[in-house]
Design a protein around this motif. Structure first.
Motif, PDB file in Angstrom:
ATOM      1  N   TRP A   1      -5.061  -2.673  -1.053  1.00  0.00           N
ATOM      2  CA  TRP A   1      -5.374  -3.458   0.145  1.00  0.00           C
ATOM      3  C   TRP A   1      -6.288  -4.638  -0.169  1.00  0.00           C
ATOM      4  O   TRP A   1      -6.118  -5.723   0.364  1.00  0.00           O
ATOM      5  CB  TRP A   1      -6.014  -2.558   1.194  1.00  0.00           C
ATOM      6  CG  TRP A   1      -6.261  -3.235   2.503  1.00  0.00           C
ATOM      7  CD1 TRP A   1      -7.385  -3.900   2.884  1.00  0.00           C
ATOM      8  CD2 TRP A   1      -5.356  -3.322   3.605  1.00  0.00           C
ATOM      9  NE1 TRP A   1      -7.243  -4.390   4.158  1.00  0.00           N
ATOM     10  CE2 TRP A   1      -6.008  -4.045   4.630  1.00  0.00           C
ATOM     11  CE3 TRP A   1      -4.071  -2.843   3.836  1.00  0.00           C
ATOM     12  CZ2 TRP A   1      -5.410  -4.309   5.858  1.00  0.00           C
ATOM     13  CZ3 TRP A   1      -3.473  -3.106   5.061  1.00  0.00           C
ATOM     14  CH2 TRP A   1      -4.132  -3.829   6.051  1.00  0.00           C
TER      15      TRP A   1
ATOM     16  N   PHE B   1      -5.341   3.130  -1.955  1.00  0.00           N
ATOM     17  CA  PHE B   1      -5.301   2.322  -0.730  1.00  0.00           C
ATOM     18  C   PHE B   1      -6.280   1.156  -0.818  1.00  0.00           C
ATOM     19  O   PHE B   1      -5.927   0.009  -0.519  1.00  0.00           O
ATOM     20  CB  PHE B   1      -5.635   3.204   0.472  1.00  0.00           C
ATOM     21  CG  PHE B   1      -5.585   2.472   1.792  1.00  0.00           C
ATOM     22  CD1 PHE B   1      -4.432   2.469   2.541  1.00  0.00           C
ATOM     23  CD2 PHE B   1      -6.702   1.799   2.267  1.00  0.00           C
ATOM     24  CE1 PHE B   1      -4.382   1.795   3.755  1.00  0.00           C
ATOM     25  CE2 PHE B   1      -6.673   1.123   3.467  1.00  0.00           C
ATOM     26  CZ  PHE B   1      -5.494   1.121   4.221  1.00  0.00           C
TER      27      PHE B   1
ATOM     28  N   VAL C   1       0.691   3.942  -2.982  1.00  0.00           N
ATOM     29  CA  VAL C   1       0.253   5.319  -2.742  1.00  0.00           C
ATOM     30  C   VAL C   1       1.349   6.306  -3.118  1.00  0.00           C
ATOM     31  O   VAL C   1       1.089   7.345  -3.747  1.00  0.00           O
ATOM     32  CB  VAL C   1      -0.175   5.489  -1.274  1.00  0.00           C
ATOM     33  CG1 VAL C   1      -0.410   6.961  -0.942  1.00  0.00           C
ATOM     34  CG2 VAL C   1      -1.434   4.683  -0.983  1.00  0.00           C
TER      35      VAL C   1
ATOM     36  N   VAL D   1       0.828  -1.201   0.000  1.00  0.00           N
ATOM     37  CA  VAL D   1       0.000   0.000   0.000  1.00  0.00           C
ATOM     38  C   VAL D   1       0.863   1.252   0.000  1.00  0.00           C
ATOM     39  O   VAL D   1       0.603   2.213  -0.740  1.00  0.00           O
ATOM     40  CB  VAL D   1      -0.958  -0.013   1.205  1.00  0.00           C
ATOM     41  CG1 VAL D   1      -1.563   1.364   1.434  1.00  0.00           C
ATOM     42  CG2 VAL D   1      -2.066  -1.027   0.991  1.00  0.00           C
TER      43      VAL D   1
END
Length: 297
Positions: free
Chosen positions: A227, A223, A103, A99
């Motif tokens: 995830w 995210f 990001v 993640v």
């Protein structure tokens, strides 16, 4: 001759309360709320059912005619067994690693690429915009094999970097940032140029603060995608030490762990808790960023 009444003694006007007819006809109002309840049941209902099922004891049925929605004797046994059967902490750390990489790369490349696409002086921006929009027409399954062959040739199979690399930047995020940057008035940039601000200074101090809502949308979307991703980690990863949370918790459905339906439900709830917390904290800025970035998308 009339005497003026002091302001302190004047009666306060009654607070104007909205009337039912201000929202529409009663039939339309009832239909609207029924539709909202239907959508709420579809979206929140399965999640609520999973959570309640994870709280049931071993003597209660999850499926079948004798199953009830509410647990008769709520217990956290299923959650304890999840942490006992699989290394949840390792899975969470691996997911957080992917993640953070996703990001970071998405913010770096989507903001810079969106900034370049918003500049009218760059002649190739329209062709790049068309290519990015066309790339979103192809589903991931159509390029999945070629991506895996590329990752294999790079020696990144069974590596968290191999999980991150295909999603280091997304076309939708680039176009979203482009729309947010196009909303910045040209006159403000001209004023900054007159004051002697360079390209980097205008990008950092003018464009990025103006597109804060769209940046937050990119962070939340990235995210959630990183995830919750299951298919690509399933293809790339091999060893348990490198598994992400969604892939690792899927092992609870194997027969080696006894396949307790309550434990599987508890694992599903654990995997979505971080996403729900992030969304509830940032939902106000999320919707503002979506509307701001979509104006000139």
């Amino acid at each position: 001759m009339t005497t003026a009444v002091p302001k302190s003694r004047r009666p306060m006007p009654r607070r104007l309360m909205p009337r039912w007819r201000d929202y529409g006809r009663p039939r339309e109002l009832v239909l609207r709320y029924l539709l909202l309840l239907f959508v709420l049941g579809i979206t929140v209902g399965p999640l609520l059912w999973q959570f309640l099922a994870s709280l049931k004891g071993t003597g209660e049925d999850v499926f079948g005619e004798n199953a009830s929605l509410l647990p008769h004797d709520p217990t956290l046994r299923a959650y304890r067994e999840v942490f006992e059967q699989v290394p949840v902490a390792t899975y969470i750390w691996n997911s957080l690693f992917v993640v953070v990489l996703s990001v970071t790369s998405q913010l770096l490349f989507s903001t810079t690429a969106g900034y370049m696409l918003s500049k009218p002086a760059w002649k190739g921006r329209r062709a790049v915009w068309v290519l990015l929009a066309a790339s979103m027409m192809f589903p991931f399954e159509s390029i999945m094999v070629s991506l895996f062959l590329s990752i294999r040739d790079l020696g990144l199979v069974d590596s968290l970097v191999g999980v991150w690399l295909p999603g280091f930047v997304g076309a939708i995020n680039v176009l979203l940032m482009r729309g947010a940057f196009l909303a910045v008035p040209r006159e403000i940039e001209d004023s900054a140029m007159i004051d002697g601000a360079g390209e980097w200074q205008r990008f950092r101090h003018l464009y990025l603060p103006s597109a804060w809502g769209a940046i937050l949308v990119v962070v939340i979307n990235t995210f959630i995608a990183a995830w919750d991703d299951f298919l690509w980690p399933l293809i790339v990863l091999r060893s348990e030490a490198n598994m992400t949370l969604t892939l690792g918790l899927s092992r609870l459905q194997s027969s080696s762990f006894g396949y307790d339906q309550r434990v599987v439900m508890a694992g599903s709830v654990i995997s979505i808790v971080p996403v729900l917390v992030l969304f509830f904290i940032t939902q106000r800025w999320f919707y503002k960023g979506v509307s701001a970035g979509a104006v000139k998308l």
